[in-house]
Design a protein around this motif. Sequence first.
Motif, PDB file in Angstrom:
ATOM      1  N   ARG A   1      36.882  34.518  48.716  1.00  0.00           N
ATOM      2  CA  ARG A   1      38.013  34.709  47.809  1.00  0.00           C
ATOM      3  C   ARG A   1      39.283  34.251  48.490  1.00  0.00           C
ATOM      4  NH1 ARG A   1      38.100  38.149  43.713  1.00  0.00           N
ATOM      5  NH2 ARG A   1      40.127  37.215  43.466  1.00  0.00           N
TER       6      ARG A   1
ATOM      7  N   ARG B   1      43.340  26.785  43.303  1.00  0.00           N
ATOM      8  CA  ARG B   1      44.342  27.788  43.685  1.00  0.00           C
ATOM      9  C   ARG B   1      44.323  28.981  42.742  1.00  0.00           C
ATOM     10  NH1 ARG B   1      50.702  26.523  45.128  1.00  0.00           N
ATOM     11  NH2 ARG B   1      51.274  28.679  45.650  1.00  0.00           N
TER      12      ARG B   1
ATOM     13  N   ARG C   1      51.278  38.859  36.783  1.00  0.00           N
ATOM     14  CA  ARG C   1      50.577  37.895  37.633  1.00  0.00           C
ATOM     15  C   ARG C   1      49.446  37.222  36.858  1.00  0.00           C
ATOM     16  NH1 ARG C   1      46.231  38.689  41.327  1.00  0.00           N
ATOM     17  NH2 ARG C   1      46.377  40.927  40.933  1.00  0.00           N
TER      18      ARG C   1
ATOM     19  N   ASP D   1      33.787  38.653  40.587  1.00  0.00           N
ATOM     20  CA  ASP D   1      35.017  38.008  41.026  1.00  0.00           C
ATOM     21  C   ASP D   1      34.805  36.807  41.940  1.00  0.00           C
ATOM     22  OD1 ASP D   1      36.620  39.611  39.599  1.00  0.00           O
ATOM     23  OD2 ASP D   1      37.524  40.663  41.271  1.00  0.00           O
TER      24      ASP D   1
ATOM     25  N   PRO E   1      42.011  37.807  38.913  1.00  0.00           N
ATOM     26  CA  PRO E   1      41.038  38.907  38.959  1.00  0.00           C
ATOM     27  C   PRO E   1      40.155  38.913  37.713  1.00  0.00           C
ATOM     28  CG  PRO E   1      43.134  39.741  38.188  1.00  0.00           C
ATOM     29  CD  PRO E   1      43.339  38.266  38.470  1.00  0.00           C
TER      30      PRO E   1
ATOM     31  N   ARG F   1      35.978  35.903  34.121  1.00  0.00           N
ATOM     32  CA  ARG F   1      36.619  35.073  35.129  1.00  0.00           C
ATOM     33  C   ARG F   1      35.763  33.896  35.569  1.00  0.00           C
ATOM     34  NH1 ARG F   1      36.355  34.782  40.498  1.00  0.00           N
ATOM     35  NH2 ARG F   1      38.229  34.124  41.625  1.00  0.00           N
TER      36      ARG F   1
ATOM     37  N   GLY G   1      54.261  33.827  39.249  1.00  0.00           N
ATOM     38  CA  GLY G   1      53.829  32.670  40.018  1.00  0.00           C
ATOM     39  C   GLY G   1      54.731  31.469  39.776  1.00  0.00           C
TER      40      GLY G   1
ATOM     41  N   ARG H   1      50.661  43.484  37.689  1.00  0.00           N
ATOM     42  CA  ARG H   1      49.347  42.869  37.488  1.00  0.00           C
ATOM     43  C   ARG H   1      49.332  42.003  36.239  1.00  0.00           C
ATOM     44  NH1 ARG H   1      43.444  44.012  38.207  1.00  0.00           N
ATOM     45  NH2 ARG H   1      42.443  43.039  36.405  1.00  0.00           N
TER      46      ARG H   1
ATOM     47  N   LEU I   1      48.892  33.099  35.745  1.00  0.00           N
ATOM     48  CA  LEU I   1      47.693  32.310  36.028  1.00  0.00           C
ATOM     49  C   LEU I   1      47.071  31.758  34.744  1.00  0.00           C
ATOM     50  CD1 LEU I   1      46.131  34.671  38.729  1.00  0.00           C
ATOM     51  CD2 LEU I   1      47.266  32.474  39.127  1.00  0.00           C
TER      52      LEU I   1
ATOM     53  N   ARG J   1      41.480  31.488  43.350  1.00  0.00           N
ATOM     54  CA  ARG J   1      41.570  32.396  44.496  1.00  0.00           C
ATOM     55  C   ARG J   1      42.303  33.690  44.178  1.00  0.00           C
ATOM     56  NH1 ARG J   1      43.217  27.849  49.069  1.00  0.00           N
ATOM     57  NH2 ARG J   1      41.109  27.013  49.410  1.00  0.00           N
ATOM     58  N   THR J   2      43.067  33.727  43.104  1.00  0.00           N
ATOM     59  CA  THR J   2      43.906  34.897  42.824  1.00  0.00           C
ATOM     60  C   THR J   2      43.645  35.562  41.477  1.00  0.00           C
ATOM     61  OG1 THR J   2      45.620  33.387  42.010  1.00  0.00           O
ATOM     62  CG2 THR J   2      45.781  34.098  44.295  1.00  0.00           C
TER      63      THR J   2
END
Length: 546
Positions: A546, A302, A133, A538, A308, A197, A93, A130, A137, A305-306
């Motif tokens: 989402r 932001r 990412r 989630d 998991p 989460r 990101g 994964r 985050l 939204r991503t």
Amino acid sequence: MPNLAQTVVVDDATASTLTAPRSDIVTERPWTAADDAAWRERHPDDDPATEGWTSFAVERGPMLAYRRDVRSTPAGDGTVRVEERTRYQLALGVWSGAVVWPTNRALRRTVSRQTTYAPVWAPPDGLDARSGRVLGLLLTLALVAGYMGTVLTQTITFAADEFGRDTTAQGNVLAAVRVGVLGSLAIVALADRKGRRRLLLWSVALAIAATVAGAFAPSMEVLGVSQTLARGFQTAVTLLLAVVAAEEMPKGARAYAISVMTMTGALGAGMAVWALPLADVGERGWRIIYLVPVLGLPVLRRVGRTLPESQRFVRPHRQATVMRGHARRFWAIGAALFCASAFGAPSSQLLNDFLKDERGFSAARIALFTLVTSTPAGLALVAGGRLADTRGRRVVVAVGVAGGAVVAAWGFTTHGWPLWAANLVATMLGALAVPAMGAYGPELFPTAARAKANGILQVMSVAGSAIGLVVAGHVTDRTGELADAMLLLLPLALIVAVLALTVFPETARRQLEEINPEDDLTRPGEGEVIAADPATADLWPPDGPR
């Protein structure tokens, strides 16, 4: 998307390694027709020639997209001309830009490519798309949390001046704020049932709100109450970040992930230090520093939204308790955290008061001192994470905590450049131990009790810091020198080294299911098997898209 092209003339042995799948910063596999179709769909304008070229896709690596094309041509004089083109997109990101340059250097390696080791700056076990990412985050949330966790420490001495309070009052407020950890315990315990989460994201939002409330405090007591709430939510964020990292990262990259998250959190703390000169604009200037976290709200939206849910939380696992089969490791880690915090909290959080009152530093000079002596600790954090993953946790903890404490205690007795040097060395040594200690908590407990166990351990750590702050404040007010208090507390830090070398288990490069057999459902065991519902876990915000 970086597009790397190079042409080199090498010997036959090197050419054979360049035209074979690589296994260092990424692990490659041969390119397939499916890869070609997917690549053309995503990059319709990219149509490289294929005749005579061999292409590779990424098997494992923190890449959202990756393609390497290579062609070799004998030169006729015993050498080979190798043409290579690599295109990739990192999965980190907004943090991808921070590692593009070293990634480019690693991907351009030629003779040294025979190694199967990752570069020294990369995790020992490579990330996949994964985990890359998710790590990106988590780094963003760590940045926001790092700022909020430092605001009170950096501004307390200026708030005390406005409210007319002494060092004892500052120590008492800093100690009382630790009560917020009890609230974090409730939050992280709930995360063992409701998911990591959702609780992580809500904790960040509420921590921002409580921190901003400090800007409007009419008294030292009200400031303490608002920041007690903020510290509770911020502590929950820090704990859940470590839990998610442990549950998402490869076995040889958990301490590394803790190290880069800590470094990012330190960057957030550094931003609070950068803002500290605002306290010099007037008696109430320190209040501006509490308003900055408002900028984190759109960032949080932001990320939400991503991000998991943790894959190990969603995966079926057995019900478990903190103490069943884990009591010895729990008390060992808890005692070490208590002792380390009893020394570390006053060493860091009364430093500004020490510099201002005992060494005559201005706010701007305090900011410069902190930046100069603390910024290099980022390198030590990364080194400590890599050492903890490759060489083991125990020795790193012992050397870092004991060595850093001895140098720090001596530093409070010095003036001039030895003071700067001592704080620099002590900070770097202490930073070496942070990733290993941070990884131990999430590693040593099963999924169903991991967050709760870390919440309880944090209570023990905060109890140590509160006692250390109160003792240091009283001793300093009585003798007039913080050095006396730090020498009194120094033996507690040395106890940590003894515990690490004699009692701590070694967890480096072991799967969490190996460390905690309850989570390995292929083994016989007792307890109800539970699993989260990813469809509800989630949602962020609750009942929102989402």
